[in-house]
Design a protein around this motif. Structure first.
Motif, PDB file in Angstrom:
ATOM      1  N   ASN A 159       9.070  -7.321 -44.637  1.00  0.00           N
ATOM      2  CA  ASN A 159       9.721  -7.822 -43.425  1.00  0.00           C
ATOM      3  C   ASN A 159       9.775  -6.774 -42.323  1.00  0.00           C
ATOM      4  O   ASN A 159      10.173  -7.074 -41.208  1.00  0.00           O
ATOM      5  CB  ASN A 159      11.160  -8.252 -43.717  1.00  0.00           C
ATOM      6  CG  ASN A 159      11.223  -9.494 -44.577  1.00  0.00           C
ATOM      7  OD1 ASN A 159      10.202 -10.129 -44.826  1.00  0.00           O
ATOM      8  ND2 ASN A 159      12.415  -9.821 -45.048  1.00  0.00           N
ATOM      9  N   THR A 183       0.811  -0.604 -39.336  1.00  0.00           N
ATOM     10  CA  THR A 183       0.484  -1.664 -40.289  1.00  0.00           C
ATOM     11  C   THR A 183      -0.573  -2.609 -39.720  1.00  0.00           C
ATOM     12  O   THR A 183      -0.910  -3.602 -40.340  1.00  0.00           O
ATOM     13  CB  THR A 183       1.727  -2.492 -40.679  1.00  0.00           C
ATOM     14  OG1 THR A 183       2.285  -3.030 -39.487  1.00  0.00           O
ATOM     15  CG2 THR A 183       2.753  -1.625 -41.373  1.00  0.00           C
ATOM     16  N   GLY A 235      -1.238  -7.674 -38.107  1.00  0.00           N
ATOM     17  CA  GLY A 235      -0.945  -6.841 -39.277  1.00  0.00           C
ATOM     18  C   GLY A 235      -2.007  -6.996 -40.357  1.00  0.00           C
ATOM     19  O   GLY A 235      -2.728  -8.013 -40.414  1.00  0.00           O
ATOM     20  N   LYS A 259      13.401  -2.539 -36.823  1.00  0.00           N
ATOM     21  CA  LYS A 259      12.478  -1.834 -35.930  1.00  0.00           C
ATOM     22  C   LYS A 259      12.915  -1.977 -34.475  1.00  0.00           C
ATOM     23  O   LYS A 259      12.798  -1.050 -33.685  1.00  0.00           O
ATOM     24  CB  LYS A 259      11.068  -2.396 -36.124  1.00  0.00           C
ATOM     25  CG  LYS A 259       9.997  -1.548 -35.482  1.00  0.00           C
ATOM     26  CD  LYS A 259       8.628  -2.103 -35.796  1.00  0.00           C
ATOM     27  CE  LYS A 259       7.582  -1.504 -34.868  1.00  0.00           C
ATOM     28  NZ  LYS A 259       6.297  -2.202 -35.002  1.00  0.00           N
ATOM     29  N   HIS A 274      16.365  -7.122 -37.517  1.00  0.00           N
ATOM     30  CA  HIS A 274      15.105  -6.524 -37.063  1.00  0.00           C
ATOM     31  C   HIS A 274      15.311  -5.039 -36.882  1.00  0.00           C
ATOM     32  O   HIS A 274      15.509  -4.567 -35.764  1.00  0.00           O
ATOM     33  CB  HIS A 274      14.645  -7.157 -35.749  1.00  0.00           C
ATOM     34  CG  HIS A 274      14.354  -8.612 -35.859  1.00  0.00           C
ATOM     35  ND1 HIS A 274      13.210  -9.080 -36.456  1.00  0.00           N
ATOM     36  CD2 HIS A 274      15.048  -9.703 -35.494  1.00  0.00           C
ATOM     37  CE1 HIS A 274      13.209 -10.401 -36.433  1.00  0.00           C
ATOM     38  NE2 HIS A 274      14.317 -10.805 -35.859  1.00  0.00           N
ATOM     39  N   ASP A 295      14.200  -1.772 -43.910  1.00  0.00           N
ATOM     40  CA  ASP A 295      13.133  -0.955 -43.334  1.00  0.00           C
ATOM     41  C   ASP A 295      12.677   0.103 -44.348  1.00  0.00           C
ATOM     42  O   ASP A 295      12.280   1.207 -43.963  1.00  0.00           O
ATOM     43  CB  ASP A 295      13.536  -0.338 -41.988  1.00  0.00           C
ATOM     44  CG  ASP A 295      14.756   0.562 -42.100  1.00  0.00           C
ATOM     45  OD1 ASP A 295      15.475   0.491 -43.119  1.00  0.00           O
ATOM     46  OD2 ASP A 295      14.987   1.349 -41.166  1.00  0.00           O
ATOM     47  N   ASP A 326       8.205  -4.497 -39.731  1.00  0.00           N
ATOM     48  CA  ASP A 326       7.000  -4.407 -38.925  1.00  0.00           C
ATOM     49  C   ASP A 326       6.788  -2.924 -38.585  1.00  0.00           C
ATOM     50  O   ASP A 326       6.910  -2.513 -37.442  1.00  0.00           O
ATOM     51  CB  ASP A 326       7.269  -5.256 -37.675  1.00  0.00           C
ATOM     52  CG  ASP A 326       6.048  -5.416 -36.811  1.00  0.00           C
ATOM     53  OD1 ASP A 326       4.945  -5.133 -37.296  1.00  0.00           O
ATOM     54  OD2 ASP A 326       6.224  -5.806 -35.643  1.00  0.00           O
ATOM     55  N   ASP A 348       0.325  -5.108 -29.005  1.00  0.00           N
ATOM     56  CA  ASP A 348       0.780  -5.237 -30.378  1.00  0.00           C
ATOM     57  C   ASP A 348       1.097  -6.717 -30.629  1.00  0.00           C
ATOM     58  O   ASP A 348       2.245  -7.106 -30.839  1.00  0.00           O
ATOM     59  CB  ASP A 348       2.045  -4.350 -30.485  1.00  0.00           C
ATOM     60  CG  ASP A 348       2.519  -4.199 -31.914  1.00  0.00           C
ATOM     61  OD1 ASP A 348       1.760  -4.529 -32.829  1.00  0.00           O
ATOM     62  OD2 ASP A 348       3.676  -3.751 -32.074  1.00  0.00           O
ATOM     63  N   PRO A 379       1.492 -10.497 -32.149  1.00  0.00           N
ATOM     64  CA  PRO A 379       1.898 -10.983 -33.473  1.00  0.00           C
ATOM     65  C   PRO A 379       0.656 -11.406 -34.264  1.00  0.00           C
ATOM     66  O   PRO A 379      -0.299 -11.909 -33.687  1.00  0.00           O
ATOM     67  CB  PRO A 379       2.788 -12.191 -33.149  1.00  0.00           C
ATOM     68  CG  PRO A 379       2.526 -12.548 -31.729  1.00  0.00           C
ATOM     69  CD  PRO A 379       1.993 -11.331 -31.050  1.00  0.00           C
TER      70      PRO A 379
END
Lengths: 308, 308
Positions: free
Chosen positions: A250, A256, B257, B29, B27, A181, A252, B252, B254
């Protein structure tokens, strides 16, 4: 702290005496929450942001040890779901406190209706720019960083050139514990470039310099190659002193999305094609119900009146 | 468990004896992690998914109490960052275990490396286009929709014009149960426009038509005004027949971005400024380790060789 320092200048050692007024916003997907409150015996208001921390290579061995007790929820053939109670090492949280918080901070951290605004070049000059100038947003903290009065120990890289130089340092949202991150910010030394809208071909050396040296510094310090980085500016930015975001591809990261992020490589190419691209181009961005700027766009008839 | 049950049929009570082999995916986030491992003394492999839990109205009072100790990281003016250590009530985690896990489970839960590719106009013509032509991706299912042979009952709006017309229908990911995650796709009737790269000023009537009539249809059928919509194209798209995404701004989704989405309003303005913008402009996008197109970019020396 000395006698002259206000009480809120002392760092907190716990939430002793904290009284919650309201949950301003909640991001269950990110495991974060924004809370409005006060401390008993004091008038000033506070915004507190709590966010659970990611698992890391450091904490995983504790999470996956006999110390983590599991209570079964559901077991079906090879699939099992549990509620786990891991040991203390795993349970740190990230805490940000704005104290004293102004009404503007409360608005900033509250959940609201959002609207996509299409800002033409003229809208910028007639609506947005006069608004920014009247507001005179506080960016003393940015100058504190640029002058090494604050956070100098966090600087990852610095190019001190007054025209093309910048300071690269970790974003507040990154704890540097893992590169997954990774999130760094390049803040330009030059004053007076408020945003994307102020950029012209004359800033190309600055932008090329940030791209190149930012990539090199991140490769060197964190071993992340350029092809693993997302490098972009925000419009609108959260503060009006030019800065560039570097995040791991990678990751998110918030902000962004196509409605806010502008890749630095695109910005450079646009200025190369058309030196005044960013003063002419219509730029789309989101505004929230309580943003003052939305009221200005409404007054000008550029956004519909409030609906329900 | 009876005598015949295999050892793994017994629910776990802790991670006692767990040996981590590898982190499959992470992940940060979402504060979740996917781990490959084994239990000491057993042959079978396991996939373990750990996820921190969101803050809730139940746990917040514990998190914001004197029991949560704070260690200051950084204090600058009114802003403070801390590492917090909250009491046990706040620290539960969600645990999913697949045990025994097959090789297919390992692939399913593994992260593929992704790379940001900067595709110039020449890269498109020399690498991407020949690859697309050789692959001849199957888009019969798109023609089936356009010819009303499939999914005709799902059509929300249709403009049958052969040059500027399109069919608007819900994306597979939207169940139509609530508008918060509204997701529709406009598929153009005209054949042969593979992607953004094929668009020139001659397609402006088509693009304006999709923008206007798509917005109107969504306002009429779902009462969502244009300022609540994110309208964009993907590059690379997941299939090479021109289509436009309409999603709710608060969702949000997928693929929204900056490294994949291109706002339709920007596409239109770019073509108005510069009719051949999309055949010349460098476009950034992500490719994953197993994407065939990545191998083509590697062969051409436009992406570094595989690293570890």
């Amino acid at each position: 702290t000395t006698q002259e320092d206000p009480h809120w200048a002392t760092p907190l050692s716990s939430f002793q005496g904290f009284e919650m007024i309201k949950i301003l916003n909640d991001h269950p997907k990110n495991k974060s929450v924004f809370v409005h409150g006060k401390f008993r015996g004091h008038e000033e208001e506070a915004v507190v942001i709590l966010e659970k921390t990611p698992f890391s290579e450091e904490t995983l061995p504790f999470a996956l040890s006999g110390e983590t007790k599991l209570k079964v929820g559901l077991k079906n053939d090879i699939y099992g779901n549990y509620h786990g109670t891991p040991p203390a090492q795993v349970n740190g949280i990230k805490v940000s406190v704005v104290y004293p918080a102004t009404p503007k901070h409360l608005v900033k951290y509250s959940q609201q209706q959002t609207y996509l605004v299409q800002e033409t070049g003229d809208d910028y000059r007639n609506i947005t720019l006069p608004f920014l100038q009247a507001e005179a947003f506080r960016i003393q903290w940015v100058y504190n960083i640029l002058e090494h009065k604050q956070e100098s120990e966090r600087i990852v890289f610095e190019d001190p050139d007054k025209e093309t130089g910048f300071i690269l340092l970790p974003d507040m949202k990154w704890d540097l514990k893992q590169v997954n991150d990774l999130y760094l910010i390049a803040i330009v030394h030059k004053h007076g470039i408020k945003s994307l809208r102020d950029l012209t071909a004359e800033h190309l050396p600055l932008l090329h310099n940030i791209l190149k040296k930012g990539q090199e510094a991140i490769q060197e310090k964190f071993s992340i190659p350029p092809c693993k980085l997302r490098i972009y500016l925000h419009y609108q930015p959260s503060y009006y002193h030019l800065h560039v975001h570097f995040t791991h591809l990678n990751f998110d990261a918030p902000g962004t999305g196509v409605e806010r992020a502008h890749l630095l490589s695109d910005v450079i190419e646009h200025l190369e094609i058309m030196p005044d691209y960013y003063s002419k181009k219509t730029l789309a961005f989101c505004l929230r119900e309580n943003d003052q700027l939305l009221a200005e766009f409404r007054k000008a008839g550029r956004v519909p009146q409030k609906s329900e």
